[in-house]
Design a protein around this motif. Structure first.
Motif, PDB file in Angstrom:
ATOM      1  N   TYR A 277       0.845  -1.277  -0.056  1.00 21.83           N
ATOM      2  CA  TYR A 277      -0.028  -0.100  -0.051  1.00 21.83           C
ATOM      3  C   TYR A 277       0.831   1.229   0.249  1.00 21.83           C
ATOM      4  O   TYR A 277       1.255   1.866   1.052  1.00 21.83           O
ATOM      5  CB  TYR A 277      -0.975   0.017   1.354  1.00 21.83           C
ATOM      6  CG  TYR A 277      -1.827   1.145   1.127  1.00 21.83           C
ATOM      7  CD1 TYR A 277      -1.921   2.379   1.853  1.00 21.83           C
ATOM      8  CD2 TYR A 277      -3.184   0.844   0.258  1.00 21.83           C
ATOM      9  CE1 TYR A 277      -2.748   3.356   1.685  1.00 21.83           C
ATOM     10  CE2 TYR A 277      -4.168   2.036   0.186  1.00 21.83           C
ATOM     11  CZ  TYR A 277      -3.954   3.169   1.002  1.00 21.83           C
ATOM     12  OH  TYR A 277      -4.890   4.042   0.837  1.00 21.83           O
TER      13      TYR A 277
ATOM     14  N   TYR B  57      -4.659  -3.226  -2.939  1.00 27.31           N
ATOM     15  CA  TYR B  57      -5.974  -3.144  -2.250  1.00 27.31           C
ATOM     16  C   TYR B  57      -6.438  -4.764  -1.919  1.00 27.31           C
ATOM     17  O   TYR B  57      -7.698  -5.191  -1.680  1.00 27.31           O
ATOM     18  CB  TYR B  57      -7.039  -2.678  -3.153  1.00 27.31           C
ATOM     19  CG  TYR B  57      -7.015  -1.175  -3.133  1.00 27.31           C
ATOM     20  CD1 TYR B  57      -5.987  -0.583  -4.275  1.00 27.31           C
ATOM     21  CD2 TYR B  57      -7.646  -0.531  -2.244  1.00 27.31           C
ATOM     22  CE1 TYR B  57      -5.950   0.838  -3.880  1.00 27.31           C
ATOM     23  CE2 TYR B  57      -7.532   1.018  -2.341  1.00 27.31           C
ATOM     24  CZ  TYR B  57      -6.706   1.446  -3.095  1.00 27.31           C
ATOM     25  OH  TYR B  57      -6.537   2.800  -3.019  1.00 27.31           O
TER      26      TYR B  57
ATOM     27  N   SER C 214     -12.294   3.324  -5.282  1.00 28.76           N
ATOM     28  CA  SER C 214     -11.028   4.151  -5.352  1.00 28.76           C
ATOM     29  C   SER C 214     -10.622   4.550  -6.445  1.00 28.76           C
ATOM     30  O   SER C 214     -10.069   3.815  -7.406  1.00 28.76           O
ATOM     31  CB  SER C 214      -9.898   3.503  -4.522  1.00 28.76           C
ATOM     32  OG  SER C 214     -10.283   3.245  -3.163  1.00 28.76           O
TER      33      SER C 214
END
Ligand code: AVJ
Length: 325
Positions: A58, A212, A288
């Protein structure tokens, strides 16, 4: 030295006292089923998100922090003196400190957050480390707010309001919702307000999906925690082993979608209602959206803002947009 300041008591704003059961039923009786991402952030969810920000896969948090550090002087020059920093969705606020340290004698910090406990913990720590700063927490949903519940700035602060919307949280919004938010932010920040927005950039879908759907399974736990919250706060009886975390890249919409897939035909009780799931059916829990720098500048223009500067990291993974009106 002045006594260590403490934050004011939070001001309640729109969306502070959500009715979780009503929100859950509305989303789970819709077609397709969906739930709003702000439900992620109960105490456990906020802790899980803080863990996500440290995951190798991430990249957004560390990349944005690096850009903030690199561009601190540029930000300070544009913002001027005595700034009131208004943060939309204040997390653990490592990034907030980078901005506050960059600004020249910032006067007031206004975190806005849906999770009062998390916000007060972060605000208390931040007030202690910035004794000269007035901290005015606002407990609410910035997506529902149109005015800032602030009386005029404390005496002696001639500064402008600088909005700070980090993390690419703006990506959670559909483009039209993002435009509507930007228009409301312009109202809340005033005609000479500025706005600093973090925006994740389009890139290799494999890199996005990994961010993700991390191998450690922390994002899966973050997504599934939503069902645990509904079991606790919406009188539901979700069996977490009957749902699976999914992260998909929707190239046509330019976004990562997170879903919870039902692994069986099943009926789940939610607030007294039986909700039917077919095997393979999903609950859509988050978008997102990813932009190019030019694409986000066009969106900002629609929201009434001009891009005064756009900064990226060397790998062009992430971007910071400094917007003026
Ligand atoms: C906090 C909304 C910016 O969309 O990247 C992290 C939340 N979701 N991993 C994002 C999130 C899955 C994050 N935002």
């Amino acid at each position: 030295p002045p006594a260590a300041a403490a934050p004011d008591r939070p001001t309640a704003a729109d969306g502070a006292g959500d009715d979780i059961a009503a929100i859950a039923l509305a989303g789970l009786t819709a077609t397709p089923k969906c739930l709003p991402p702000r439900l992620f952030y109960d105490a456990a969810g906020s802790r899980l998100f803080d863990r996500i920000t440290g995951l190798a896969a991430y990249y957004p948090t560390r990349t944005e922090s690096r850009i903030l550090h690199m561009q601190a002087a540029e930000i300070a020059t544009r913002a001027g003196r005595g700034t009131t920093l208004v943060e939309f969705g204040s997390g653990a606020s490592v990034k907030t400190r980078l901005v506050l340290d960059a600004l020249r004698d910032p006067a007031v910090y206004v975190p806005i957050d849906i999770s009062a406990d998390h916000m007060m913990t972060a605000s208390t720590a931040l007030a202690r480390d910035h004794p000269g700063l007035t901290v005015r927490p606002v407990h609410g949903d910035f997506m529902q707010m149109t005015t800032l519940p602030l009386d005029d700035a404390p005496a002696g602060t001639a500064g402008r309001r600088l909005g700070f919307f980090p993390g690419s949280t703006i990506g959670n919004l559909l483009p039209d919702e993002a435009v509507a938010f930007l228009r409301r932010a312009a109202c809340m920040l005033g005609h000479d307000g500025h706005l600093l927005v973090g925006v994740d950039l389009e890139k290799d879908p494999a890199r996005l999906i990994a961010a993700y759907d991390d191998p450690e399974g922390v994002t899966a736990a973050f997504n599934l925690n939503l069902l645990t919250r509904l079991n606790r706060e919406a009188a539901a009886d979700f069996r977490l082993d009957r749902f699976a975390h999914r992260a998909i890249w929707r190239a046509d919409a330019g976004r990562i979608e997170m879903h919870l897939e039902s692994l069986a035909d099943q009926i789940v009780q939610v607030a007294g209602r039986g909700i039917r799931f077919r095997k393979g059916e999903t609950i859509h829990t988050e978008n997102s959206h990813k932009y190019t720098p030019a694409g986000f500048a066009r969106l900002a223009r629609r929201g009434g803002w001009r891009t005064d500067a756009c900064w990226t990291d060397p790998e062009r993974l992430f971007s910071l947009h400094y917007l003026i009106q």
